[in-house]
Motif scaffolding. Sequence first.
Motif, PDB file in Angstrom:
ATOM      1  N   HIS A   1       0.856  -1.198   0.000  1.00 10.34           N
ATOM      2  CA  HIS A   1       0.000   0.000   0.000  1.00 10.34           C
ATOM      3  C   HIS A   1       0.880   1.231   0.000  1.00 10.34           C
ATOM      4  O   HIS A   1       1.787   1.331   0.824  1.00 10.34           O
ATOM      5  CB  HIS A   1      -0.853   0.080   1.254  1.00 10.34           C
TER       6      HIS A   1
ATOM      7  N   ILE B   1       0.398   5.271   0.331  1.00 11.54           N
ATOM      8  CA  ILE B   1      -0.635   6.267   0.623  1.00 11.54           C
ATOM      9  C   ILE B   1      -0.011   7.625   0.894  1.00 11.54           C
ATOM     10  O   ILE B   1       1.125   7.717   1.361  1.00 11.54           O
ATOM     11  CB  ILE B   1      -1.489   5.851   1.848  1.00 11.54           C
TER      12      ILE B   1
ATOM     13  N   VAL C   1     -11.624  11.059   2.285  1.00 12.98           N
ATOM     14  CA  VAL C   1     -11.162   9.970   1.410  1.00 12.98           C
ATOM     15  C   VAL C   1      -9.693  10.211   1.121  1.00 12.98           C
ATOM     16  O   VAL C   1      -9.279  11.346   0.871  1.00 12.98           O
ATOM     17  CB  VAL C   1     -11.959   9.933   0.083  1.00 12.98           C
ATOM     18  N   ARG C   2      -8.907   9.154   1.188  1.00 13.03           N
ATOM     19  CA  ARG C   2      -7.519   9.258   0.746  1.00 13.03           C
ATOM     20  C   ARG C   2      -7.287   8.193  -0.323  1.00 13.03           C
ATOM     21  O   ARG C   2      -7.703   7.051  -0.176  1.00 13.03           O
ATOM     22  CB  ARG C   2      -6.543   9.073   1.917  1.00 13.03           C
ATOM     23  N   VAL C   3      -6.645   8.615  -1.396  1.00 11.34           N
ATOM     24  CA  VAL C   3      -6.433   7.712  -2.526  1.00 11.34           C
ATOM     25  C   VAL C   3      -4.948   7.434  -2.662  1.00 11.34           C
ATOM     26  O   VAL C   3      -4.149   8.357  -2.819  1.00 11.34           O
ATOM     27  CB  VAL C   3      -6.974   8.318  -3.837  1.00 11.34           C
ATOM     28  N   GLY C   4      -4.606   6.162  -2.569  1.00 13.93           N
ATOM     29  CA  GLY C   4      -3.221   5.759  -2.765  1.00 13.93           C
ATOM     30  C   GLY C   4      -3.148   4.678  -3.817  1.00 13.93           C
ATOM     31  O   GLY C   4      -4.087   4.476  -4.581  1.00 13.93           O
ATOM     32  N   ARG C   5      -2.037   3.961  -3.832  1.00 10.09           N
ATOM     33  CA  ARG C   5      -1.874   2.887  -4.802  1.00 10.09           C
ATOM     34  C   ARG C   5      -1.760   1.541  -4.097  1.00 10.09           C
ATOM     35  O   ARG C   5      -1.260   1.462  -2.972  1.00 10.09           O
ATOM     36  CB  ARG C   5      -0.626   3.145  -5.654  1.00 10.09           C
ATOM     37  N   HIS C   6      -2.251   0.541  -4.781  1.00  7.75           N
ATOM     38  CA  HIS C   6      -2.160  -0.834  -4.287  1.00  7.75           C
ATOM     39  C   HIS C   6      -1.348  -1.573  -5.352  1.00  7.75           C
ATOM     40  O   HIS C   6      -1.816  -1.753  -6.473  1.00  7.75           O
ATOM     41  CB  HIS C   6      -3.568  -1.413  -4.163  1.00  7.75           C
ATOM     42  N   VAL C   7      -0.125  -1.927  -5.010  1.00  7.64           N
ATOM     43  CA  VAL C   7       0.778  -2.536  -5.992  1.00  7.64           C
ATOM     44  C   VAL C   7       1.019  -3.986  -5.591  1.00  7.64           C
ATOM     45  O   VAL C   7       1.332  -4.265  -4.428  1.00  7.64           O
ATOM     46  CB  VAL C   7       2.121  -1.772  -6.048  1.00  7.64           C
TER      47      VAL C   7
ATOM     48  N   LEU D   1       8.888   2.729  -6.255  1.00 11.04           N
ATOM     49  CA  LEU D   1       7.424   2.700  -6.184  1.00 11.04           C
ATOM     50  C   LEU D   1       6.830   3.867  -5.406  1.00 11.04           C
ATOM     51  O   LEU D   1       5.775   4.377  -5.772  1.00 11.04           O
ATOM     52  CB  LEU D   1       6.958   1.367  -5.580  1.00 11.04           C
TER      53      LEU D   1
END
Lengths: 85, 85
Positions: free
Chosen positions: B9, B11, B39-45, B69
């Motif tokens: 994750h 964030i 809302v917080r938007v991050g990446r799921h790699v 990343l």
Amino acid sequence: MSRYRVAVHIIPREGILDPQGHAVADALRTLGFPGVQDVRVGRHVVVETDADTAEAARTETRAMCERLLANPVIEDFEIASITRS
Amino acid sequence: MSRYRVAVHIIPREGILDPQGHAVADALRTLGFPGVQDVRVGRHVVVETDADTAEAARTETRAMCERLLANPVIEDFEIASITRS
């Protein structure tokens, strides 16, 4: 009413081309990580929302994913966790 | 060598403005989810990589996050899970 923090994973569906993931995998191999076989890049969304119960927060967040957060044609989503905040 | 699937994750750090998250929160409230507070938007790699042990896969993935990343100035990352694939 309590406040819940709901974490959602939105990932490209299996079988859907993920050009961003391919680019990241290539970059990682070039940077000296030869063991990397595949990378998929999705979104990790954390929603803080007020709801009566954790179950209500889950139902509401599923609706948010279906209506706005995920594109069901190319993405899958899953509720990763729900915690009281 | 085994193949491991490592989920990460990434964030936005606490205190860092997240304009994408704000836009999503506004859109959700407009769509009929008035309980949404933030809302917080991050990446799921998800990285599939070959390594000798799960611990080696974790160490290597941390290095990938630090080098490519995640942007440590504005983002935090955490290894969410490691499974043998």
